[in-house]
Design a protein around this motif. Sequence first.
Motif, PDB file in Angstrom:
ATOM      1  N   THR A 141      -9.332  -4.560  -1.236  1.00 30.11           N
ATOM      2  CA  THR A 141     -10.437  -3.797  -0.646  1.00 30.11           C
ATOM      3  C   THR A 141     -11.315  -4.793   0.136  1.00 30.11           C
ATOM      4  O   THR A 141     -10.946  -5.953   0.293  1.00 30.11           O
ATOM      5  CB  THR A 141     -11.272  -3.126  -1.756  1.00 30.11           C
ATOM      6  N   THR A 199     -11.065   6.992  -2.985  1.00 34.52           N
ATOM      7  CA  THR A 199     -10.464   7.111  -1.652  1.00 34.52           C
ATOM      8  C   THR A 199     -10.643   8.540  -1.140  1.00 34.52           C
ATOM      9  O   THR A 199     -11.235   9.382  -1.824  1.00 34.52           O
ATOM     10  CB  THR A 199      -8.959   6.795  -1.720  1.00 34.52           C
ATOM     11  N   LYS A 230      -0.336   5.179   0.289  1.00 31.68           N
ATOM     12  CA  LYS A 230      -0.024   5.951   1.504  1.00 31.68           C
ATOM     13  C   LYS A 230       0.730   7.224   1.145  1.00 31.68           C
ATOM     14  O   LYS A 230       0.472   8.289   1.708  1.00 31.68           O
ATOM     15  CB  LYS A 230       0.803   5.105   2.477  1.00 31.68           C
ATOM     16  N   LYS A 247      -5.884   7.284   3.343  1.00 29.51           N
ATOM     17  CA  LYS A 247      -5.956   6.802   4.730  1.00 29.51           C
ATOM     18  C   LYS A 247      -6.224   5.301   4.732  1.00 29.51           C
ATOM     19  O   LYS A 247      -6.836   4.761   3.813  1.00 29.51           O
ATOM     20  CB  LYS A 247      -7.093   7.505   5.455  1.00 29.51           C
ATOM     21  N   MET A 248      -5.775   4.648   5.797  1.00 30.61           N
ATOM     22  CA  MET A 248      -5.943   3.199   5.927  1.00 30.61           C
ATOM     23  C   MET A 248      -6.760   2.884   7.187  1.00 30.61           C
ATOM     24  O   MET A 248      -6.627   3.558   8.195  1.00 30.61           O
ATOM     25  CB  MET A 248      -4.583   2.500   6.059  1.00 30.61           C
ATOM     26  N   ASP A 249      -7.563   1.822   7.079  1.00 31.98           N
ATOM     27  CA  ASP A 249      -8.262   1.258   8.240  1.00 31.98           C
ATOM     28  C   ASP A 249      -7.539  -0.018   8.615  1.00 31.98           C
ATOM     29  O   ASP A 249      -7.076  -0.738   7.726  1.00 31.98           O
ATOM     30  CB  ASP A 249      -9.682   0.846   7.811  1.00 31.98           C
ATOM     31  N   SER A 250      -7.475  -0.334   9.907  1.00 31.76           N
ATOM     32  CA  SER A 250      -6.880  -1.635  10.238  1.00 31.76           C
ATOM     33  C   SER A 250      -7.977  -2.683  10.109  1.00 31.76           C
ATOM     34  O   SER A 250      -8.887  -2.750  10.934  1.00 31.76           O
ATOM     35  CB  SER A 250      -6.278  -1.623  11.638  1.00 31.76           C
ATOM     36  N   LEU A 268       0.818  -1.222   0.000  1.00 33.34           N
ATOM     37  CA  LEU A 268       0.000   0.000   0.000  1.00 33.34           C
ATOM     38  C   LEU A 268       0.849   1.269   0.000  1.00 33.34           C
ATOM     39  O   LEU A 268       0.328   2.364   0.185  1.00 33.34           O
ATOM     40  CB  LEU A 268      -0.946  -0.029   1.215  1.00 33.34           C
ATOM     41  N   GLU A 328      -4.247  -4.031   6.728  1.00 29.81           N
ATOM     42  CA  GLU A 328      -4.761  -2.683   6.475  1.00 29.81           C
ATOM     43  C   GLU A 328      -5.567  -2.645   5.175  1.00 29.81           C
ATOM     44  O   GLU A 328      -5.215  -3.323   4.208  1.00 29.81           O
ATOM     45  CB  GLU A 328      -3.583  -1.725   6.304  1.00 29.81           C
ATOM     46  N   VAL A 329      -6.631  -1.837   5.184  1.00 28.40           N
ATOM     47  CA  VAL A 329      -7.455  -1.677   3.990  1.00 28.40           C
ATOM     48  C   VAL A 329      -7.628  -0.172   3.760  1.00 28.40           C
ATOM     49  O   VAL A 329      -7.893   0.570   4.706  1.00 28.40           O
ATOM     50  CB  VAL A 329      -8.853  -2.329   4.191  1.00 28.40           C
ATOM     51  N   PRO A 330      -7.470   0.293   2.497  1.00 32.11           N
ATOM     52  CA  PRO A 330      -7.645   1.733   2.267  1.00 32.11           C
ATOM     53  C   PRO A 330      -9.073   2.174   2.587  1.00 32.11           C
ATOM     54  O   PRO A 330     -10.017   1.408   2.413  1.00 32.11           O
ATOM     55  CB  PRO A 330      -7.341   1.901   0.781  1.00 32.11           C
TER      56      PRO A 330
END
Length: 324
Positions: free
Chosen positions: A300, A288, A264, A269-272, A260, A277-279
């Motif tokens: 995704t 995004t 980045k 931004k990324m979510d855990s 990623l 991690e997922v964008p």
Amino acid sequence: MLDLLIIGAGPAGLSAAEAAQQHGLDYLVIEKGTIANTIRQYPVGRSMFSTPNEVEMHEGTLKPVREKPTREEMLSHYIHFVLDLDLRINTDEEVVAVDGNINEGFVIKTDRSEYTAARVLFAIGAMEIPRHLNVPGEDLPKVHHLFVDPYAYVRKDALVVGGGNSAAEAALFLSEEGARTTMAIWREDWENRDPKAGAMKHWVRTPLEAEIKAGRLRVILYKHVDEISEREVKLTTEGGEVLTLPNDVVFVLVGSDADLTLLKQLGVKMDSGKLAEVPVYDPETFETNVRGIYVAGHFTHARHIKAAIDVPRRIVPLIAKELK
Ligand SMILES: Cc1cc2nc3c(=O)[nH]c(=O)nc-3n(C[C@H](O)[C@H](O)[C@H](O)COP(=O)(O)OP(=O)(O)OC[C@H]3O[C@@H](n4cnc5c(N)ncnc54)[C@H](O)[C@@H]3O)c2cc1C
């Protein structure tokens, strides 16, 4: 300036390319490997878990000999899809940087060239970074993080480390083809029967258990691998016993993650997620938080091939509408 640059020629990138072509966009796909590179890296002859309707590009166009398509039938299907539609794809070219913004456009640098595009769709899959055990000796040439075929290991001592379907399939294939195979797996994976939680498919487990019963395959419920050396592997069992196994080859098949980094660097931004991690993206448009940057496919929340094909068909028309 291109309207849309698509990174990756897996099912998601191919579907996006077709949608872009249908909507008259000036598009280009950049692929660092080959068309359907991830599928090309499946084990030879492997049968898909999915039925044709879940992986074909158009209804009724994938006609496997058996109920489920093999790796080779899938590859041929995707390649002929590209040839028949004459999709614009540069293979053997890797995107190494993406810069810019929606107002001035994006600059996409590859290891060969540089492009500008109004919109960028990342369809990069989730296979870039194989997970490692991080133990001494893992960098030896006999240690692999991908399994493609068993034929080099007949009458050799093979160790497969991992608890999912890929590890189980590799252990089964190696054992069936005459490698003296040991599988090291955690108890929770071995006892997992929940398909939603990634349990081994029953059509893998049943023959695997037959190999074990016949005495050809050894399963060790292990805690951790301690060290890999030229001729041996040292591991600790769940009971705390340290075993030294004779060894010629190791397959570490404990999953992989998307790279990623480029997203980045753009400020996405990324979510855990549950495992990785997922964008962060809009669930309707797959755009995004960085305007003009889109995501689709395996990295995704829409992970399977069916979704990887369906999502671009929904979002590319939205991109085309916006650009017009
Ligand atoms: C062994 C195995 C078996 C599987 N079996 C099934 C199954 O039965 N059913 C199912 O639905 N799914 C299955 N999957 C998952 C399936 O392969 C993925 O869901 C599918 O490939 C996702 O498609 P995609 O287009 O999102 O990504 P991918 O097919 O991974 O395509 C991404 C592409 O992007 C390219 N790329 C990445 N970074 C760059 C860059 N910087 N520059 C240029 N190109 C780049 C890669 O080379 C790759 O070709 C399996 C996966 C594995 C590993």
